[in-house]
Design a protein around this motif. Sequence first.
Motif, PDB file in Angstrom:
ATOM      1  N   LEU A  19      -7.501   0.846  -2.949  1.00  0.00           N
ATOM      2  CA  LEU A  19      -7.969   1.336  -1.643  1.00  0.00           C
ATOM      3  C   LEU A  19      -8.926   2.504  -1.823  1.00  0.00           C
ATOM      4  O   LEU A  19      -8.768   3.304  -2.741  1.00  0.00           O
ATOM      5  N   LYS A  36      -0.676   4.336  15.747  1.00  0.00           N
ATOM      6  CA  LYS A  36      -1.429   4.119  14.504  1.00  0.00           C
ATOM      7  C   LYS A  36      -1.135   2.740  13.912  1.00  0.00           C
ATOM      8  O   LYS A  36      -2.046   2.058  13.437  1.00  0.00           O
ATOM      9  N   CYS A  76       0.823  -1.207   0.000  1.00  0.00           N
ATOM     10  CA  CYS A  76       0.000   0.000   0.000  1.00  0.00           C
ATOM     11  C   CYS A  76       0.862   1.264   0.000  1.00  0.00           C
ATOM     12  O   CYS A  76       0.598   2.201  -0.731  1.00  0.00           O
ATOM     13  N   HIS A  77       1.864   1.286   0.866  1.00  0.00           N
ATOM     14  CA  HIS A  77       2.603   2.537   1.065  1.00  0.00           C
ATOM     15  C   HIS A  77       3.681   2.797   0.017  1.00  0.00           C
ATOM     16  O   HIS A  77       4.181   3.912  -0.086  1.00  0.00           O
ATOM     17  N   LEU A 122       3.011  -7.891  14.349  1.00  0.00           N
ATOM     18  CA  LEU A 122       4.359  -7.385  14.612  1.00  0.00           C
ATOM     19  C   LEU A 122       4.558  -7.209  16.114  1.00  0.00           C
ATOM     20  O   LEU A 122       3.674  -6.707  16.801  1.00  0.00           O
ATOM     21  N   PHE A 158       4.705   9.329   3.257  1.00  0.00           N
ATOM     22  CA  PHE A 158       5.686   9.314   4.353  1.00  0.00           C
ATOM     23  C   PHE A 158       6.886  10.232   4.112  1.00  0.00           C
ATOM     24  O   PHE A 158       7.686  10.454   5.006  1.00  0.00           O
ATOM     25  N   GLN A 207       5.108  14.032  13.084  1.00  0.00           N
ATOM     26  CA  GLN A 207       4.456  13.287  14.164  1.00  0.00           C
ATOM     27  C   GLN A 207       5.512  12.575  15.017  1.00  0.00           C
ATOM     28  O   GLN A 207       6.557  12.195  14.513  1.00  0.00           O
ATOM     29  N   SER A 265      -6.424   7.089   0.358  1.00  0.00           N
ATOM     30  CA  SER A 265      -5.015   7.059  -0.027  1.00  0.00           C
ATOM     31  C   SER A 265      -4.126   6.956   1.203  1.00  0.00           C
ATOM     32  O   SER A 265      -4.358   7.627   2.199  1.00  0.00           O
ATOM     33  N   MET A 325      -6.329   0.067   6.531  1.00  0.00           N
ATOM     34  CA  MET A 325      -5.094  -0.485   7.105  1.00  0.00           C
ATOM     35  C   MET A 325      -5.420  -1.312   8.334  1.00  0.00           C
ATOM     36  O   MET A 325      -6.133  -0.857   9.232  1.00  0.00           O
ATOM     37  N   VAL A 342      10.252  -0.633  12.345  1.00  0.00           N
ATOM     38  CA  VAL A 342       9.685  -0.151  11.085  1.00  0.00           C
ATOM     39  C   VAL A 342       9.537   1.374  11.129  1.00  0.00           C
ATOM     40  O   VAL A 342       9.689   2.050  10.116  1.00  0.00           O
TER      41      VAL A 342
HETATM   42  C1  HEC Z   1      -3.900  -2.377   3.053  1.00  0.00           C
HETATM   43  C2  HEC Z   1      -3.015  -1.274   2.802  1.00  0.00           C
HETATM   44  C3  HEC Z   1      -2.063  -0.865   3.910  1.00  0.00           C
HETATM   45  C4  HEC Z   1      -1.063  -1.616   4.483  1.00  0.00           C
HETATM   46  C5  HEC Z   1      -0.675  -3.053   4.194  1.00  0.00           C
HETATM   47  C6  HEC Z   1      -0.430  -0.747   5.448  1.00  0.00           C
HETATM   48  N1  HEC Z   1      -1.024   0.485   5.450  1.00  0.00           N
HETATM   49 FE1  HEC Z   1      -0.530   2.062   6.606  1.00  0.00          FE
HETATM   50  N2  HEC Z   1      -2.079   3.120   5.869  1.00  0.00           N
HETATM   51  C7  HEC Z   1      -2.907   2.712   4.845  1.00  0.00           C
HETATM   52  C8  HEC Z   1      -3.906   3.741   4.603  1.00  0.00           C
HETATM   53  C9  HEC Z   1      -5.005   3.705   3.567  1.00  0.00           C
HETATM   54  C10 HEC Z   1      -3.642   4.772   5.528  1.00  0.00           C
HETATM   55  C11 HEC Z   1      -4.442   6.060   5.743  1.00  0.00           C
HETATM   56  C12 HEC Z   1      -5.485   5.727   6.788  1.00  0.00           C
HETATM   57  C13 HEC Z   1      -6.316   6.908   7.235  1.00  0.00           C
HETATM   58  O1  HEC Z   1      -5.897   8.054   7.107  1.00  0.00           O
HETATM   59  O2  HEC Z   1      -7.414   6.657   7.742  1.00  0.00           O
HETATM   60  C14 HEC Z   1      -2.483   4.346   6.301  1.00  0.00           C
HETATM   61  C15 HEC Z   1      -1.915   5.097   7.302  1.00  0.00           C
HETATM   62  C16 HEC Z   1      -0.747   4.765   7.962  1.00  0.00           C
HETATM   63  C17 HEC Z   1      -0.110   5.567   8.966  1.00  0.00           C
HETATM   64  C18 HEC Z   1      -0.652   6.895   9.510  1.00  0.00           C
HETATM   65  C19 HEC Z   1      -0.345   8.032   8.603  1.00  0.00           C
HETATM   66  C20 HEC Z   1      -0.820   9.353   9.174  1.00  0.00           C
HETATM   67  O3  HEC Z   1      -0.087  10.335   9.066  1.00  0.00           O
HETATM   68  O4  HEC Z   1      -1.921   9.395   9.743  1.00  0.00           O
HETATM   69  C21 HEC Z   1       1.024   4.935   9.356  1.00  0.00           C
HETATM   70  C22 HEC Z   1       2.040   5.403  10.370  1.00  0.00           C
HETATM   71  C23 HEC Z   1       1.094   3.718   8.594  1.00  0.00           C
HETATM   72  N3  HEC Z   1      -0.004   3.648   7.753  1.00  0.00           N
HETATM   73  C24 HEC Z   1       2.093   2.788   8.696  1.00  0.00           C
HETATM   74  C25 HEC Z   1       2.052   1.542   8.125  1.00  0.00           C
HETATM   75  C26 HEC Z   1       3.052   0.532   8.354  1.00  0.00           C
HETATM   76  C27 HEC Z   1       4.298   0.733   9.168  1.00  0.00           C
HETATM   77  C28 HEC Z   1       2.645  -0.572   7.695  1.00  0.00           C
HETATM   78  C29 HEC Z   1       3.305  -1.926   7.670  1.00  0.00           C
HETATM   79  C30 HEC Z   1       3.685  -2.504   8.950  1.00  0.00           C
HETATM   80  C31 HEC Z   1       1.387  -0.249   7.025  1.00  0.00           C
HETATM   81  N4  HEC Z   1       1.066   1.042   7.317  1.00  0.00           N
HETATM   82  C32 HEC Z   1       0.650  -1.110   6.231  1.00  0.00           C
HETATM   83  C33 HEC Z   1      -2.838   1.510   4.176  1.00  0.00           C
HETATM   84  C34 HEC Z   1      -2.019   0.456   4.513  1.00  0.00           C
END
Ligand code: HEC
Length: 147
Positions: free
Chosen positions: A90, A113, A75-76, A128, A97, A105, A93, A121, A136
């Motif tokens: 998705l 989060k 995703c990221h 983990l 990062f 933050q 979005s 997510m 991470v």
């Molecule tokens: C299925 C897709 C997906 C996966 C896999 C995923 N993420 Fe995310 N992540 C997202 C989405 C979509 C958002 C935004 C969510 C929201 O704003 O509600 C997000 C938001 C975040 C945020 C918060 C960002 C913010 O500024 O608010 C962090 C930190 C993050 N992810 C870290 C990770 C990490 C580390 C991993 C792996 C261990 C991971 N994510 C795996 C989709 C994913």
Amino acid sequence: MKKTIKQISKMKLSHFIVIGTIAGAIILLFAFTPMQQSKEWTAPATANMMKNSVASNVQSIAAGKVIYTKNCYDCHGKKGKGDGPKSGDLDKSPKDFTKEQFQKQTDGSLFWKITEGRKPMASFKKDLSEEQRWQVINYVRTLEIKK
Ligand code: HEC
């Protein structure tokens, strides 16, 4: 005469009910607003203050990169820009990062989060360990593009 007093007091009672209902509705609205999925995703203040227990060094960043590639990349995206191969599917979005807006933050906020997750997510509480979550985060910190 007695009747009119009764009527007046009845009227007051109905006023109380109306005002009470309105006040109650406002209180409920405020109470439930934070529970709804607001656009901004903010960690609670106590989480913000949590300290990263894993030092950021070559080893922990390398370990974090392995975790990231396996669990977050889809995703990221490779560089954390939110453009991973799955990102197009998705309905929201993933954040960018590389931006200061994200990087400003605290580690504690990111930890919360990652631990809690928010749709789409998933929570990484079970997948983990705490150490892996901090690792991470140490890796994600290296993705910032400084101006
Ligand atoms: C299925 C897709 C997906 C996966 C896999 C995923 N993420 Fe995310 N992540 C997202 C989405 C979509 C958002 C935004 C969510 C929201 O704003 O509600 C997000 C938001 C975040 C945020 C918060 C960002 C913010 O500024 O608010 C962090 C930190 C993050 N992810 C870290 C990770 C990490 C580390 C991993 C792996 C261990 C991971 N994510 C795996 C989709 C994913």
